[in-house]
Design a protein around this motif. Sequence first.
Motif, mmCIF file in Angstrom:
data_model
loop_
_atom_site.group_PDB
_atom_site.id
_atom_site.type_symbol
_atom_site.label_atom_id
_atom_site.label_comp_id
_atom_site.label_asym_id
_atom_site.label_seq_id
_atom_site.Cartn_x
_atom_site.Cartn_y
_atom_site.Cartn_z
ATOM 1 N N TYR A 369 0.844 -1.192 0.000
ATOM 2 C CA TYR A 369 0.000 0.000 0.000
ATOM 3 C C TYR A 369 0.882 1.245 0.000
ATOM 4 O O TYR A 369 2.050 1.212 0.389
ATOM 5 C CB TYR A 369 -0.905 0.049 1.239
ATOM 6 C CG TYR A 369 -1.624 -1.242 1.552
ATOM 7 C CD1 TYR A 369 -2.087 -2.076 0.539
ATOM 8 C CD2 TYR A 369 -1.844 -1.630 2.874
ATOM 9 C CE1 TYR A 369 -2.740 -3.261 0.838
ATOM 10 C CE2 TYR A 369 -2.503 -2.809 3.179
ATOM 11 C CZ TYR A 369 -2.937 -3.619 2.162
ATOM 12 O OH TYR A 369 -3.583 -4.800 2.458
ATOM 13 N N GLN A 370 0.293 2.358 -0.411
ATOM 14 C CA GLN A 370 1.001 3.631 -0.348
ATOM 15 C C GLN A 370 0.663 4.404 0.934
ATOM 16 O O GLN A 370 1.366 5.344 1.306
ATOM 17 C CB GLN A 370 0.654 4.490 -1.569
ATOM 18 C CG GLN A 370 1.344 4.045 -2.859
ATOM 19 C CD GLN A 370 0.849 2.694 -3.362
ATOM 20 O OE1 GLN A 370 -0.348 2.449 -3.464
ATOM 21 N NE2 GLN A 370 1.774 1.804 -3.665
ATOM 22 N N ARG A 371 -0.406 3.975 1.612
ATOM 23 C CA ARG A 371 -0.850 4.716 2.800
ATOM 24 C C ARG A 371 -1.756 3.837 3.647
ATOM 25 O O ARG A 371 -2.459 2.964 3.117
ATOM 26 C CB ARG A 371 -1.604 5.976 2.360
ATOM 27 C CG ARG A 371 -1.907 6.979 3.450
ATOM 28 C CD ARG A 371 -2.601 8.199 2.836
ATOM 29 N NE ARG A 371 -2.817 9.267 3.795
ATOM 30 C CZ ARG A 371 -3.489 10.394 3.533
ATOM 31 N NH1 ARG A 371 -3.993 10.594 2.320
ATOM 32 N NH2 ARG A 371 -3.638 11.325 4.463
ATOM 33 N N ILE A 372 -1.729 4.044 4.963
ATOM 34 C CA ILE A 372 -2.690 3.412 5.885
ATOM 35 C C ILE A 372 -3.354 4.519 6.691
ATOM 36 O O ILE A 372 -2.704 5.227 7.460
ATOM 37 C CB ILE A 372 -2.014 2.401 6.829
ATOM 38 C CG1 ILE A 372 -1.421 1.231 6.029
ATOM 39 C CG2 ILE A 372 -3.016 1.881 7.863
ATOM 40 C CD1 ILE A 372 -0.616 0.258 6.875
ATOM 41 N N LYS A 373 -4.642 4.690 6.462
ATOM 42 C CA LYS A 373 -5.436 5.708 7.162
ATOM 43 C C LYS A 373 -6.848 5.154 7.262
ATOM 44 O O LYS A 373 -7.435 4.765 6.246
ATOM 45 C CB LYS A 373 -5.416 7.026 6.387
ATOM 46 C CG LYS A 373 -6.159 8.174 7.076
ATOM 47 C CD LYS A 373 -6.040 9.445 6.239
ATOM 48 C CE LYS A 373 -6.886 10.581 6.800
ATOM 49 N NZ LYS A 373 -6.456 10.996 8.142
#
Length: 421
Positions: A369-373
Amino acid sequence: MRSMRRKLCAAFVPALVSGMAFFGVPAMAQSVVKMGCVLPLTGGSAAVGNQTRAGVLAAVDIVNKNGGIKGLGGARLEAVFGDSQSKADVGVTETERLIQRENVAVLCGAFNSAVTFPSTEVAERNKTPWVAVGAVKDEITERNFKYTFRINNKAIYDAREQLDAIALLAKESGKNVKRLALFYEGGDWGRSHAANIRKLVAERGFEIVLDEPAPPNQVDFTSQLLKIRSSRPDALILALYTPDQLLFTRQLAEQRLDLPFGVHSAGGGTEDPSFYKVIDPKSVAYYFVQEDWQVDMLDVNKDPVLHDIDKRTRDMLGYGMSAYVAQGVSAVYVIADALERAKSADRQKLRDALAATDITSGPALFTGYQRIKFDENGQNTFAHGVISENLGGKRQTVWPLENRASGTTPVWPVPAWSQRK
């Protein structure tokens, strides 16, 4: 009199400890933070559960060797495992044990959606944060729970990605798919995946010509393969755990069932390295797999921590990184990040820190992934997978285009069995 003294001491000691800072003596820093992990360490999903465990153990060791949780004075992480045996009731019991007896600050797991769904209810009632690992059932993060967070895809994402990949390959080649067959395990995961495929195909012009769950404890898929053959699909969408996937794949190859645009598996057994260790490579040639991480990540990411974890995994399991190892690693680093920001192992404070998570770099993103939010329901909306095709004995990313290596050329349609070497 002795009883009176004991009562006085019992009342005095906690007050003394909590008041040490007032007298200029620092209170003891927390030395260990327990995180509970409910995983299928035995039973039908044991191979996957033990891969996730290997990722958790590797990540915990690296975090501790790098100084532990600095926001808690260097507190060490300790992973405490519960074996769900892939059974919902056992998973619930293990969750209760980890919360009540082990007094864990946070939980992770449990891979199987049928286990994760009721176990997170127990965690919610006990106001204990749970970081879901692997389980994709949509409803896990659709119940307005405040203590459940999921890093990976939900089921609707997996289904959409499979159909998006088919659409891309059809567009690139000018050769379209019309007729789809669905065959899936009969539990929460398989039925959820099939329901989402049904939901999405209507707007995309596909026809579902077979829609069938696999009976439990199947020892022969001959009758199901005959149904698939007679329905004449262009492509077959599968969702099977490792034992069923192994048997089904062998029998499909034995029957030389031709599917013009191939088998499209929603992860499960076809993401499991233990599956590839025992299957004839010719049986899985041209298989398309919806991967929960970028399977060729080690080729494109030279981060020494990633390669260290790959080596540790090989030492523990006999094979390297997988989607399940990566998910275990990601869960540990997400929890460690929340502990650093919370500066506390208090469950409520840790829950609030998890809700505020926003990670854009580091080992938590080894999943690809590019981000975890997390959104208001606890779902990481930046989660995504990739689609690989087994080409020349190696799974290579073919979708999305931005993840496809420059030298990778998808084979579409796939060769008939009579044309394969």
